[in-house]
Scaffold this motif. Structure first.
Motif, mmCIF file in Angstrom:
data_model
loop_
_atom_site.group_PDB
_atom_site.id
_atom_site.type_symbol
_atom_site.label_atom_id
_atom_site.label_comp_id
_atom_site.label_asym_id
_atom_site.label_seq_id
_atom_site.Cartn_x
_atom_site.Cartn_y
_atom_site.Cartn_z
ATOM 1 N N ILE B 10 -1.092 4.481 -3.692
ATOM 2 C CA ILE B 10 -2.423 3.871 -3.711
ATOM 3 C C ILE B 10 -2.355 2.464 -4.296
ATOM 4 N N LYS B 11 -1.583 2.350 -5.395
ATOM 5 C CA LYS B 11 -1.459 1.032 -6.025
ATOM 6 C C LYS B 11 -0.836 0.032 -5.059
ATOM 7 N N ILE B 12 0.204 0.499 -4.338
ATOM 8 C CA ILE B 12 0.864 -0.411 -3.388
ATOM 9 C C ILE B 12 -0.126 -0.863 -2.323
ATOM 10 N N LEU B 13 -0.924 0.115 -1.818
ATOM 11 C CA LEU B 13 -1.894 -0.237 -0.781
ATOM 12 C C LEU B 13 -2.895 -1.256 -1.308
ATOM 13 N N ILE B 14 -3.376 -1.006 -2.540
ATOM 14 C CA ILE B 14 -4.364 -1.937 -3.099
ATOM 15 C C ILE B 14 -3.753 -3.324 -3.220
ATOM 16 N N VAL B 15 -2.531 -3.369 -3.779
ATOM 17 C CA VAL B 15 -1.910 -4.675 -3.999
ATOM 18 C C VAL B 15 -1.719 -5.414 -2.682
ATOM 19 N N ILE B 16 -1.226 -4.679 -1.659
ATOM 20 C CA ILE B 16 -0.955 -5.366 -0.384
ATOM 21 C C ILE B 16 -2.238 -5.822 0.278
ATOM 22 N N THR B 17 -3.272 -4.971 0.223
ATOM 23 C CA THR B 17 -4.542 -5.375 0.835
ATOM 24 C C THR B 17 -5.097 -6.614 0.157
ATOM 25 N N VAL B 18 -5.143 -6.553 -1.173
ATOM 26 C CA VAL B 18 -5.689 -7.689 -1.905
ATOM 27 C C VAL B 18 -4.853 -8.937 -1.625
ATOM 28 N N LEU B 19 -3.537 -8.738 -1.587
ATOM 29 C CA LEU B 19 -2.648 -9.884 -1.373
ATOM 30 C C LEU B 19 -2.887 -10.507 -0.002
ATOM 31 N N LEU B 20 -2.960 -9.655 1.027
ATOM 32 C CA LEU B 20 -3.141 -10.206 2.375
ATOM 33 C C LEU B 20 -4.502 -10.889 2.503
ATOM 34 N N LEU B 21 -5.518 -10.293 1.864
ATOM 35 C CA LEU B 21 -6.833 -10.933 1.903
ATOM 36 C C LEU B 21 -6.793 -12.275 1.197
ATOM 37 N N SER B 22 -6.124 -12.304 0.028
ATOM 38 C CA SER B 22 -6.112 -13.577 -0.694
ATOM 39 C C SER B 22 -5.256 -14.599 0.032
ATOM 40 N N VAL B 23 -4.239 -14.126 0.755
ATOM 41 C CA VAL B 23 -3.462 -15.052 1.582
ATOM 42 C C VAL B 23 -4.362 -15.647 2.655
ATOM 43 N N ALA B 24 -5.161 -14.787 3.297
ATOM 44 C CA ALA B 24 -6.052 -15.278 4.337
ATOM 45 C C ALA B 24 -7.026 -16.293 3.759
ATOM 46 N N TYR B 25 -7.581 -15.966 2.579
ATOM 47 C CA TYR B 25 -8.556 -16.891 2.023
ATOM 48 C C TYR B 25 -7.923 -18.138 1.448
ATOM 49 N N MET B 26 -6.604 -18.064 1.197
ATOM 50 C CA MET B 26 -5.907 -19.277 0.782
ATOM 51 C C MET B 26 -5.925 -20.307 1.902
ATOM 52 N N THR B 27 -5.794 -19.839 3.146
ATOM 53 C CA THR B 27 -5.816 -20.801 4.245
ATOM 54 C C THR B 27 -7.192 -21.465 4.317
ATOM 55 N N TRP B 28 -8.226 -20.661 4.050
ATOM 56 C CA TRP B 28 -9.579 -21.239 4.016
ATOM 57 C C TRP B 28 -9.689 -22.257 2.887
ATOM 58 N N ALA B 29 -9.206 -21.850 1.701
ATOM 59 C CA ALA B 29 -9.305 -22.734 0.536
ATOM 60 C C ALA B 29 -8.530 -24.013 0.778
ATOM 61 N N GLU B 30 -7.395 -23.861 1.428
ATOM 62 C CA GLU B 30 -6.584 -25.054 1.670
ATOM 63 C C GLU B 30 -7.344 -26.061 2.519
ATOM 64 N N ARG B 31 -7.935 -25.559 3.606
ATOM 65 C CA ARG B 31 -8.651 -26.481 4.488
ATOM 66 C C ARG B 31 -9.858 -27.076 3.786
ATOM 67 N N LYS B 32 -10.517 -26.246 2.977
ATOM 68 C CA LYS B 32 -11.716 -26.702 2.281
ATOM 69 C C LYS B 32 -11.355 -27.760 1.229
ATOM 70 N N VAL B 33 -10.368 -27.423 0.379
ATOM 71 C CA VAL B 33 -10.026 -28.316 -0.729
ATOM 72 C C VAL B 33 -9.487 -29.641 -0.192
ATOM 73 N N ILE B 34 -8.553 -29.552 0.771
ATOM 74 C CA ILE B 34 -7.978 -30.792 1.286
ATOM 75 C C ILE B 34 -9.039 -31.586 2.033
ATOM 76 N N GLY B 35 -9.924 -30.865 2.737
ATOM 77 C CA GLY B 35 -11.029 -31.540 3.398
ATOM 78 C C GLY B 35 -11.861 -32.341 2.410
#
Lengths: 152, 327
Positions: B10-35
């Motif tokens: 369960i812990k592994i699943l939580i970590v991977i889900t959160v990680l992949l979501l935060s990776v996805a939102y990092m791409t958003w943050a990158e475009r936003k911040v650099i913009g």
């Protein structure tokens, strides 16, 4: 210029650069969301032409051919004819908008203040023929400009 | 026993889900911040403030045609993206997000595991990620991909030395390779203070290691189109993308744990401190990208070998002498 050892060790130039970008982050973006938000047009912008009309709603053009002669890209085509009372009739007045370079010479050459450059820039057509506009189109544009207060 | 395994899964699943979501939102943050740093807006259309943009991007990548070029070495070509993503994700197995706590009389570890060679494990895994890059470049059967992958791997290998050496200092101070012990050792004083030089070296080499601007040479568009992943499309390309961002998270998490005191901090709970520190370093990445121009390749290599490694070695030497005298 010898590199200052202090600058070299403490990355002062990189820090300055980071400061510049950080400062810009809190500035207001200059972006216009174009299709949803109108972009400002300069006072002397030359857009799609329009043709002025007189009080009866007839185009002011007298068919003198001056605009056709002055046009550098030769995109204006005029044909005239003599009417029953000896007046001049305009059989054809066409502008090829895709060839026009929007230089405004026609506007300057016109002796009767008929052809003018308007303010609109959004004429996109699916075909080349669509860019051939006649006098009706130009008069219609004039009405639009009057209604929207965009003219001159 | 069984309960333990289920809890870990369960812990592994939580970590991977959160990680992949935060990776996805990092791409958003990158475009936003650099913009915003370039006085633009960044994504605005999909969702409020463009917040659904990463999901739209993901859907788009899924729907795209998955092209496999004719002359590629198929098995290697297909394994390569996985081989670069999986090490990045598995590095999170040893990262302690917060301290142990007791709930209902049962001790809970808010991390997957704590092994006594945690740091070594992460360094080893980050080298495995390079295999993915080399394999993708080689299997693509394209000059640009090969050049890009060779550049990338040369960069990763040479900067890993500096990175490893920079991490030796804090390890000497903490006297342990376990990430949890290193964090606990920083209760009073974060290692960024006594090991500031190592911190700077670590940051620089970490940026080079993850192939990020200003060291993003494999992606030099004018010379290499996009480096090792030119021939990849659709989900395979997305995996490389995910791997890059997951690696950024790994590197930031290590910087947080080793230099910035991990979950240590006043008032707020440990986990929040951890996240704040990681996100700050991630922001630093974007900030650098918006600021600095890309280095030339020979400049990059000479910076790594002639500047960073000697300084890191000197730092190790001085630290170990001091530690030896004090103990």
């Amino acid at each position: 210029m010898a590199r200052n050892i202090f600058d070299y060790v403490f990355f002062t130039e990189i820090m300055q650069g980071l400061g510049v970008t950080l400062k810009h982050m809190f500035k207001k973006p200059v972006t216009y969301k174009y299709p949803f938000e109108a972009t400002p047009i300069f006072e002397r912008f030359r857009g799609v032409h329009y043709m002025k009309t007189d009080e009866q709603g007839k185009p002011k053009c007298v068919g003198c051919y001056l605009c056709e002669r002055v046009c550098p890209s030769e995109c204006i085509h005029i044909e005239t004819d003599a009417g029953p009372n000896g007046e001049r009739l305009i059989r054809k007045y066409e502008i090829e908008l895709d060839r026009c370079i929007y230089c405004g010479f026609c506007e300057e050459a016109c002796p009767v203040d008929a052809i003018h450059m308007g303010r609109s820039y959004d004429v996109v057509r699916p075909t080349r023929d669509g860019y051939r506009v006649n006098i009706k189109f130009l008069v219609k544009k004039y009405k639009e400009y009057i209604e929207e207060g965009k003219g001159e | 026993m069984l309960v333990g395994i289920i809890l870990t899964v369960i812990k592994i699943l939580i970590v991977i889900t959160v990680l992949l979501l935060s990776v996805a939102y990092m791409t958003w943050a990158e475009r936003k911040v650099i913009g915003h740093m370039q006085v633009r807006l960044g994504p605005t259309h999909v969702g409020w403030k463009g917040l659904l943009q990463p999901i739209a991007d993901g859907l788009k990548l899924l729907m795209k045609e998955d092209i496999v070029p004719d002359m590629v070495d198929k098995p290697v070509y297909i394994i390569a993206p996985l081989l670069s993503l999986i090490p990045a994700l598995s590095a999170f197995a040893v990262i302690p997000f917060a301290d142990k706590f007791v709930i209902f009389g049962k001790e809970v570890q808010p991390y997957i595991s704590d092994i006594n060679i945690g740091l070594l494990y992460i360094l080893a895994l980050s080298s495995v990620g390079t295999y993915g890059i080399i394999m993708s470049g080689w299997a693509s059967n394209s000059k640009y991909a090969l050049l890009g992958s060779l550049r990338s791997s040369a960069q990763v290998i040479s900067y890993e030395t500096a990175m490893g050496l920079a991490l030796v200092g804090p390890v000497l101070l903490a006297g342990s390779l376990s990430l949890r012990d290193i964090t606990i050792a920083q209760k009073g004083l974060w290692f960024i203070v006594p090991q500031f030089v190592a911190f700077v070296i670590y940051l620089i080499s970490a940026i080079a290691e993850t192939n990020r601007a200003p060291f993003d040479l494999p992606e030099a568009e004018t010379e290499l189109v996009a480096g090792f992943h030119v021939e990849y499309s659709s989900m395979k390309f997305a995996l490389f993308f995910l791997a890059e961002y997951a690696n950024m998270y790994v590197v930031s998490a290590i910087a947080t744990i080793v230099f910035l005191g991990g979950w240590n901090g006043p008032i707020l709970p440990g986990f929040v401190w951890f996240v704040i520190k990681v996100l700050f370093i991630m922001f630093f990445y974007l900030w650098l990208r918006a600021t600095l121009p890309r280095l030339r390749f020979d400049q990059l290599m000479s910076l790594g070998w002639k500047v960073l490694i000697p300084i890191a070695l000197a730092n190790v030497l001085i630290t170990s002498i001091i530690v030896y005298i004090v103990r």
